[in-house]
Design an enzyme around this catalytic site. Sequence first.
Site, PDB file in Angstrom:
ATOM      1  CG  HIS A  31      -1.861   1.137   1.275  1.00 25.84           C
ATOM      2  ND1 HIS A  31      -1.575   2.249   2.024  1.00 25.84           N
ATOM      3  CD2 HIS A  31      -3.032   1.394   0.655  1.00 25.84           C
ATOM      4  CE1 HIS A  31      -2.543   3.136   1.874  1.00 25.84           C
ATOM      5  NE2 HIS A  31      -3.446   2.629   1.056  1.00 25.84           N
ATOM      6  CB  CYS A 406      -4.343  -0.468 -13.823  1.00 27.88           C
ATOM      7  SG  CYS A 406      -5.337  -1.780 -13.094  1.00 27.88           S
TER       8      CYS A 406
HETATM    9  C1  PEP Z   1      -3.476  -4.777  -9.063  1.00 26.10           C
HETATM   10  O1  PEP Z   1      -3.783  -5.733  -8.339  1.00 26.10           O
HETATM   11  O2  PEP Z   1      -2.591  -4.814  -9.925  1.00 26.10           O
HETATM   12  C2  PEP Z   1      -4.168  -3.479  -8.893  1.00 26.10           C
HETATM   13  C3  PEP Z   1      -3.935  -2.469  -9.706  1.00 26.10           C
HETATM   14  O3  PEP Z   1      -5.024  -3.350  -7.840  1.00 26.10           O
HETATM   15  P1  PEP Z   1      -4.533  -3.057  -6.333  1.00 26.10           P
HETATM   16  O4  PEP Z   1      -3.063  -2.742  -6.390  1.00 26.10           O
HETATM   17  O5  PEP Z   1      -5.337  -1.904  -5.834  1.00 26.10           O
HETATM   18  O6  PEP Z   1      -4.849  -4.344  -5.657  1.00 26.10           O
END
Ligand code: PEP
Length: 457
Positions: A31, A406
Site C-alpha cells: 500500500h 494498471c
Molecule cells: C493490481 O492488483 O494490480 C491493482 C492495480 O489493484 P490493487 O493494487 O489496488 O490491488
Amino acid sequence: MLVRNETSPEDIKGMSVARGILTARGGLTSHAAVVARQMGKCCVTGCGELDVRTAEKVMKARGQEVREGDWISLNGTSGEVILGQAKLRAPELAGDFATLMSWADEVRTLGVRANADTVADSEAAVKFGCEGIGLCRTEHMFFQGDRIDSVRAMILAQDEAGRRKALARLLPMQREDFLGIFAVMKERPVTIRLLDPPLHEFLPKTEQDMKQVAKLLGVSAETVSHATETHKEQNPMLGHRGCRLAVTYPEISEMQARAIIEAACEMKKKGVNVFPEIMIPLTAGTAEWEYNRKLVQETAEKVIREKGVQARYLVGTMIEIPRACLVAGEIAESAEFFSFGTNDLTQLTYGLSRDDAGRFLPEYIEKNLIPRDPFIAIDREGVGEMVRIGIERGRKSRGNLELGICGEHGGEPTSVEFCHLVKMDYVSCAPYRAPIARLAAAQAAIEHGAYQRVEVH
Ligand code: PEP
Ligand code: MG
C-alpha cells in the site's frame, strides 16, 4: 515524515500531508509504495531493521533512536534512511525534456494513462501527458474528510435498510469526487474501479478508537468490537474483497455506479461528454462477472432514464486472478474492457504475498534464483503468460476488447515493452512515472514495430 510499520487506506490523510513515507514492513507493491508513487512522494518500504513503536512515537534502528519531530531524510531510489536533514535539489524539467517526450509520443503505439484518484493526481496526469485515467481506486475517497464515519455506519448497520441509509449520505460525496476528476479529465477516458479492499480496513483498530467510533455513531462499544471481530479474516487478500463484496452488499456497487453516472450526466448537461469506464475488481468467474455487470449496468441505465441524458460509459473488469485469464473468453462476451491488475496477478500466479515477499526476495536475487523482483518487472514466463492467455481468449470473443494494465508494472520499462509486444491499448501508471512509460513505449515501437490500437472511444 510518516513512519509506520505498514500503511493501510486509513493512512491516506497522513500520507497526503507527509513529505516522505517510511515503513518497516512491505514491498514495492504494498500500500505505502503504491500510494506514495501515485502522489509523487518519496517512500522507503520494508525497512526491516526498523523497530517502530507507534504509541511511543519513536523508532529505533542500529542503536539509534529517532523521536517524533527529529529530522530524517529518505532516498527513495537507493532505499537509504538518513539521520538528519540531507541537502535536497528539486528536479528540473527543462525544454529538452518536452522535446524528447514529443518525439516519443510521435512514434509510440501504446497509450499511457495514469493511476489517479484525486483532483491533484488528475492534474498531474494531464501535466505529464497521460491520455486518461487507467485506475481510480475509489476506496481512497472513502477516507477523505469525515466520510469514513458514513462508511463505518454502513459496515455496522444491522440490515440492508441501515446500509442504504449510510450509503445515501455517501452518494453526494462520491458524485462530487467524480465531478472533480471529470472536470480535469474532460472527454478523456476515466477508469473507475468499484470498492476493492476488505471491509475490516475501514474499521478502527485500537480499543480507544473503537470507543470513539461507538460514541460518534451512537452504538455500543461492543457493537463496534463485535463488527471488527466479525470482519477479521485469516488471509484478507484472498478473502471478502473486490466484487465479492458486491455479491453480499449489492447496494454498495449500486451507490457507486449511480454516483459515477449522475456525475457524467451533470457534465454532459454542461456540454462536456466525459467517458467513465466502470471497472469491477477481482473477477474470478463468468457467473460472478455477469452478476456484477448487470448490477452496474441496470443502475447506470436507470440513472440515464431518470436524468434524460445519454451519458456514455463502458463496463469492464480487472483481470487479476489467474482463473479470470483462463475464462477470459466467456467474460469478454459482455465485458467491454479488461485491465490487467498485475500486482494481484503476480501475487496469485507466483503464490507470493506482495506485502511479505520483500523480506526474502533479495536473497533469491542475490543467489541468482530469479533475475528481478517480479513485482517490479513483469515475470514474462509465468505472469506474462497468464496475461497472454487472457488477451488471446478475450480478443477472440470480442475483437475490439479494450486492453490495459494498471498494476505497478505499467510504469516499468521492460514491462511496458512486454505490453507493447502483447498489443495492449494502454499502460496505466502513477502520473510521475508517465514520462518513463511514454519513452519506453516509443523505444518498444521502434524496436518491434507499430500496431493498430482498438477504437472503442
Ligand atoms: C493490481 O492488483 O494490480 C491493482 C492495480 O489493484 P490493487 O493494487 O489496488 O490491488
Ligand atoms: Mg488488485
